[in-house]
Design a protein around this motif. Sequence first.
Motif, PDB file in Angstrom:
ATOM      1  N   GLY A  70       0.781  -1.224   0.000  1.00 21.00           N
ATOM      2  CA  GLY A  70       0.000   0.000   0.000  1.00 21.00           C
ATOM      3  C   GLY A  70       0.815   1.278   0.000  1.00 21.00           C
ATOM      4  O   GLY A  70       0.243   2.372  -0.028  1.00 21.00           O
ATOM      5  N   TRP A  71       2.139   1.149   0.019  1.00 21.91           N
ATOM      6  CA  TRP A  71       2.981   2.342   0.056  1.00 21.91           C
ATOM      7  C   TRP A  71       3.639   2.610  -1.294  1.00 21.91           C
ATOM      8  O   TRP A  71       3.711   3.754  -1.734  1.00 21.91           O
ATOM      9  CB  TRP A  71       4.043   2.210   1.144  1.00 21.91           C
ATOM     10  N   ILE A  72       4.124   1.554  -1.934  1.00 20.94           N
ATOM     11  CA  ILE A  72       4.699   1.660  -3.276  1.00 20.94           C
ATOM     12  C   ILE A  72       3.924   0.702  -4.165  1.00 20.94           C
ATOM     13  O   ILE A  72       3.846  -0.498  -3.868  1.00 20.94           O
ATOM     14  CB  ILE A  72       6.195   1.291  -3.295  1.00 20.94           C
ATOM     15  N   ASP A  73       3.359   1.182  -5.237  1.00 21.42           N
ATOM     16  CA  ASP A  73       2.563   0.328  -6.126  1.00 21.42           C
ATOM     17  C   ASP A  73       3.394  -0.838  -6.633  1.00 21.42           C
ATOM     18  O   ASP A  73       4.490  -0.659  -7.173  1.00 21.42           O
ATOM     19  CB  ASP A  73       2.042   1.143  -7.308  1.00 21.42           C
ATOM     20  N   PHE A 123       4.708  10.080   0.137  1.00 23.36           N
ATOM     21  CA  PHE A 123       5.552  11.050  -0.562  1.00 23.36           C
ATOM     22  C   PHE A 123       7.024  10.713  -0.369  1.00 23.36           C
ATOM     23  O   PHE A 123       7.800  10.640  -1.325  1.00 23.36           O
ATOM     24  CB  PHE A 123       5.225  12.455  -0.033  1.00 23.36           C
ATOM     25  N   THR A 124       7.421  10.498   0.877  1.00 19.55           N
ATOM     26  CA  THR A 124       8.815  10.206   1.183  1.00 19.55           C
ATOM     27  C   THR A 124       9.236   8.842   0.644  1.00 19.55           C
ATOM     28  O   THR A 124      10.295   8.705   0.009  1.00 19.55           O
ATOM     29  CB  THR A 124       9.035  10.229   2.704  1.00 19.55           C
ATOM     30  N   ILE A 125       8.429   7.835   0.917  1.00 19.08           N
ATOM     31  CA  ILE A 125       8.790   6.476   0.531  1.00 19.08           C
ATOM     32  C   ILE A 125       8.917   6.355  -0.989  1.00 19.08           C
ATOM     33  O   ILE A 125       9.870   5.759  -1.503  1.00 19.08           O
ATOM     34  CB  ILE A 125       7.757   5.478   1.084  1.00 19.08           C
ATOM     35  N   ASN A 126       7.978   6.938  -1.724  1.00 21.25           N
ATOM     36  CA  ASN A 126       8.051   6.857  -3.181  1.00 21.25           C
ATOM     37  C   ASN A 126       9.175   7.730  -3.736  1.00 21.25           C
ATOM     38  O   ASN A 126       9.740   7.413  -4.788  1.00 21.25           O
ATOM     39  CB  ASN A 126       6.711   7.255  -3.796  1.00 21.25           C
ATOM     40  N   GLY A 127       9.499   8.815  -3.032  1.00 22.57           N
ATOM     41  CA  GLY A 127      10.627   9.625  -3.464  1.00 22.57           C
ATOM     42  C   GLY A 127      11.932   8.853  -3.390  1.00 22.57           C
ATOM     43  O   GLY A 127      12.726   8.847  -4.344  1.00 22.57           O
ATOM     44  N   GLY A 173      10.671  26.715  25.764  1.00 23.29           N
ATOM     45  CA  GLY A 173      10.518  26.699  24.317  1.00 23.29           C
ATOM     46  C   GLY A 173      10.215  25.302  23.794  1.00 23.29           C
ATOM     47  O   GLY A 173      10.278  24.313  24.535  1.00 23.29           O
ATOM     48  N   VAL A 174       9.904  25.230  22.528  1.00 27.00           N
ATOM     49  CA  VAL A 174       9.646  23.966  21.840  1.00 27.00           C
ATOM     50  C   VAL A 174      10.365  23.999  20.493  1.00 27.00           C
ATOM     51  O   VAL A 174      10.147  24.920  19.700  1.00 27.00           O
ATOM     52  CB  VAL A 174       8.141  23.732  21.595  1.00 27.00           C
ATOM     53  N   VAL A 175      11.240  23.033  20.255  1.00 20.18           N
ATOM     54  CA  VAL A 175      11.884  22.897  18.950  1.00 20.18           C
ATOM     55  C   VAL A 175      11.776  21.441  18.524  1.00 20.18           C
ATOM     56  O   VAL A 175      12.300  20.554  19.200  1.00 20.18           O
ATOM     57  CB  VAL A 175      13.374  23.318  18.981  1.00 20.18           C
ATOM     58  N   VAL A 176      11.081  21.206  17.436  1.00 21.96           N
ATOM     59  CA  VAL A 176      10.822  19.849  16.969  1.00 21.96           C
ATOM     60  C   VAL A 176      11.314  19.699  15.534  1.00 21.96           C
ATOM     61  O   VAL A 176      11.133  20.598  14.706  1.00 21.96           O
ATOM     62  CB  VAL A 176       9.312  19.529  17.034  1.00 21.96           C
ATOM     63  N   GLY A 177      11.927  18.578  15.246  1.00 22.39           N
ATOM     64  CA  GLY A 177      12.352  18.277  13.887  1.00 22.39           C
ATOM     65  C   GLY A 177      11.360  17.361  13.195  1.00 22.39           C
ATOM     66  O   GLY A 177      10.812  16.443  13.813  1.00 22.39           O
ATOM     67  N   THR A 178      11.115  17.609  11.933  1.00 26.17           N
ATOM     68  CA  THR A 178      10.266  16.717  11.134  1.00 26.17           C
ATOM     69  C   THR A 178      10.673  16.854   9.680  1.00 26.17           C
ATOM     70  O   THR A 178      11.213  17.890   9.263  1.00 26.17           O
ATOM     71  CB  THR A 178       8.771  17.045  11.297  1.00 26.17           C
ATOM     72  N   SER A 179      10.411  15.822   8.919  1.00 26.12           N
ATOM     73  CA  SER A 179      10.733  15.867   7.497  1.00 26.12           C
ATOM     74  C   SER A 179       9.514  16.234   6.668  1.00 26.12           C
ATOM     75  O   SER A 179       9.585  17.063   5.760  1.00 26.12           O
ATOM     76  CB  SER A 179      11.282  14.508   7.040  1.00 26.12           C
ATOM     77  N   THR A 180       8.366  15.636   6.998  1.00 22.43           N
ATOM     78  CA  THR A 180       7.166  15.855   6.187  1.00 22.43           C
ATOM     79  C   THR A 180       5.969  16.329   6.994  1.00 22.43           C
ATOM     80  O   THR A 180       4.890  16.537   6.432  1.00 22.43           O
ATOM     81  CB  THR A 180       6.769  14.566   5.452  1.00 22.43           C
ATOM     82  N   SER A 181       6.100  16.474   8.303  1.00 22.90           N
ATOM     83  CA  SER A 181       4.987  16.882   9.155  1.00 22.90           C
ATOM     84  C   SER A 181       3.786  15.966   8.904  1.00 22.90           C
ATOM     85  O   SER A 181       3.935  14.764   8.879  1.00 22.90           O
ATOM     86  CB  SER A 181       4.663  18.365   8.932  1.00 22.90           C
ATOM     87  N   GLY A 182       2.589  16.517   8.701  1.00 25.63           N
ATOM     88  CA  GLY A 182       1.400  15.672   8.551  1.00 25.63           C
ATOM     89  C   GLY A 182       0.917  15.544   7.131  1.00 25.63           C
ATOM     90  O   GLY A 182      -0.276  15.307   6.894  1.00 25.63           O
ATOM     91  N   ILE A 183       1.821  15.667   6.151  1.00 28.01           N
ATOM     92  CA  ILE A 183       1.381  15.684   4.759  1.00 28.01           C
ATOM     93  C   ILE A 183       0.687  14.387   4.345  1.00 28.01           C
ATOM     94  O   ILE A 183      -0.219  14.392   3.518  1.00 28.01           O
ATOM     95  CB  ILE A 183       2.563  16.006   3.816  1.00 28.01           C
ATOM     96  N   ASN A 184       1.095  13.263   4.956  1.00 28.44           N
ATOM     97  CA  ASN A 184       0.468  12.004   4.550  1.00 28.44           C
ATOM     98  C   ASN A 184      -1.009  11.963   4.930  1.00 28.44           C
ATOM     99  O   ASN A 184      -1.797  11.245   4.302  1.00 28.44           O
ATOM    100  CB  ASN A 184       1.202  10.812   5.171  1.00 28.44           C
ATOM    101  N   GLY A 244      11.777  15.095  17.864  1.00 24.99           N
ATOM    102  CA  GLY A 244      11.286  15.045  16.493  1.00 24.99           C
ATOM    103  C   GLY A 244      10.292  13.934  16.268  1.00 24.99           C
ATOM    104  O   GLY A 244      10.112  13.053  17.114  1.00 24.99           O
ATOM    105  N   ALA A 245       9.650  13.990  15.115  1.00 25.06           N
ATOM    106  CA  ALA A 245       8.690  12.955  14.736  1.00 25.06           C
ATOM    107  C   ALA A 245       8.538  12.927  13.227  1.00 25.06           C
ATOM    108  O   ALA A 245       8.571  13.964  12.561  1.00 25.06           O
ATOM    109  CB  ALA A 245       7.327  13.203  15.382  1.00 25.06           C
ATOM    110  N   ASP A 246       8.406  11.739  12.706  1.00 28.82           N
ATOM    111  CA  ASP A 246       8.017  11.532  11.315  1.00 28.82           C
ATOM    112  C   ASP A 246       7.217  10.241  11.224  1.00 28.82           C
ATOM    113  O   ASP A 246       7.515   9.262  11.934  1.00 28.82           O
ATOM    114  CB  ASP A 246       9.235  11.438  10.392  1.00 28.82           C
ATOM    115  N   THR A 247       6.220  10.254  10.373  1.00 28.26           N
ATOM    116  CA  THR A 247       5.407   9.066  10.147  1.00 28.26           C
ATOM    117  C   THR A 247       5.699   8.511   8.763  1.00 28.26           C
ATOM    118  O   THR A 247       6.247   9.204   7.897  1.00 28.26           O
ATOM    119  CB  THR A 247       3.911   9.409  10.245  1.00 28.26           C
ATOM    120  N   LEU A 248       5.321   7.258   8.573  1.00 26.01           N
ATOM    121  CA  LEU A 248       5.412   6.690   7.232  1.00 26.01           C
ATOM    122  C   LEU A 248       4.587   7.547   6.283  1.00 26.01           C
ATOM    123  O   LEU A 248       3.451   7.910   6.581  1.00 26.01           O
ATOM    124  CB  LEU A 248       4.906   5.252   7.232  1.00 26.01           C
ATOM    125  N   CYS A 249       5.161   7.850   5.136  1.00 32.34           N
ATOM    126  CA  CYS A 249       4.551   8.825   4.232  1.00 32.34           C
ATOM    127  C   CYS A 249       4.776   8.375   2.789  1.00 32.34           C
ATOM    128  O   CYS A 249       5.916   8.108   2.393  1.00 32.34           O
ATOM    129  CB  CYS A 249       5.176  10.198   4.482  1.00 32.34           C
TER     130      CYS A 249
END
Length: 288
Positions: free
Chosen positions: A38-41, A191-195, A97-108, A184-189
């Motif tokens: 379901g992530w890469i056709d 966009f990222t996986i297919n990239g 303060g709050v400083v968080v790292g993410t690559s794609t945030s909630g785009i998925n 930081g946080a990143d979820t399976l996405c």
Amino acid sequence: MNAWLGKPGIVCALGAGAGQVHARLYAGDKRGMQPLGGWIDGRMPVLGAYTGGLPEWPETVASHDRTRNNQLLLAAAKQIEDSLREAIQRYGAGRIGVVVGTSTSGINDNTASFRVLNASGQWPADYDYRRQMLSSPSAFLARWLDLGGPAYTVSTACTSSARALMSARMLLAMGICDAVLCGGADTLCRFTINGFAALGAIADTPCLPFSVNRKGINIGEAGVLFLMEREGSERSPVALLGAGASSDAWHMSAPEPSGAGARMAMQAALQSAEVAARDIGWVNLHGT
């Protein structure tokens, strides 16, 4: 200046909580790395999904903040919530303060909306751009805890969370904050996986780093948070002694061939920590 990190809140493919993750890591537990469809056709790459429970969403936080990315952060933050609430009482909400790292945030979480747009030319009624804003993770945590200090997100691809810790340390060093919630946080996405798949960098089997038989990487998802303070204690037993970063601007995806950029970053970290290379007993390597 040393910066001290408290016990982490963590969720990842190994489980939830530092104790469980530690035990499963040293046991070589690989159950979290599975071939998933379901992530890469047409493919089933090995991915590291978090399959544990997630806390109930707080009513005090806006519904558009409810992305899987932020749910992982909430699960991590809940594990250290007592320490966070104590810090608010100790320093005041405006000094944290709050400083968080993410690559794609909630785009998925908006993937289905993009499919509708592609098919019909219009966004569906429930589409909300704020789900995928890179500022969302830090803004969500600040709203949930009602903090008044600086809150921002760092997105520098694979270095995002490392840069978040570095930025948190700078906020303490400059006297802007007395404590910083960072990580930081990143979820399976898709966009990222297919990239990465388009680059030929995704493996359908467990990855084999440094092997001549390697065929790519395995992507996972996780959320990790620390409370960083200036002083160490039983609640903050780990020190961040130094940090360094560079940008050689050689190529969009390839480093400068001689390694000048990496060398510059490492030398800056050693100088910041006031140690020599011979003092380092462990090097944790990462490469895409």
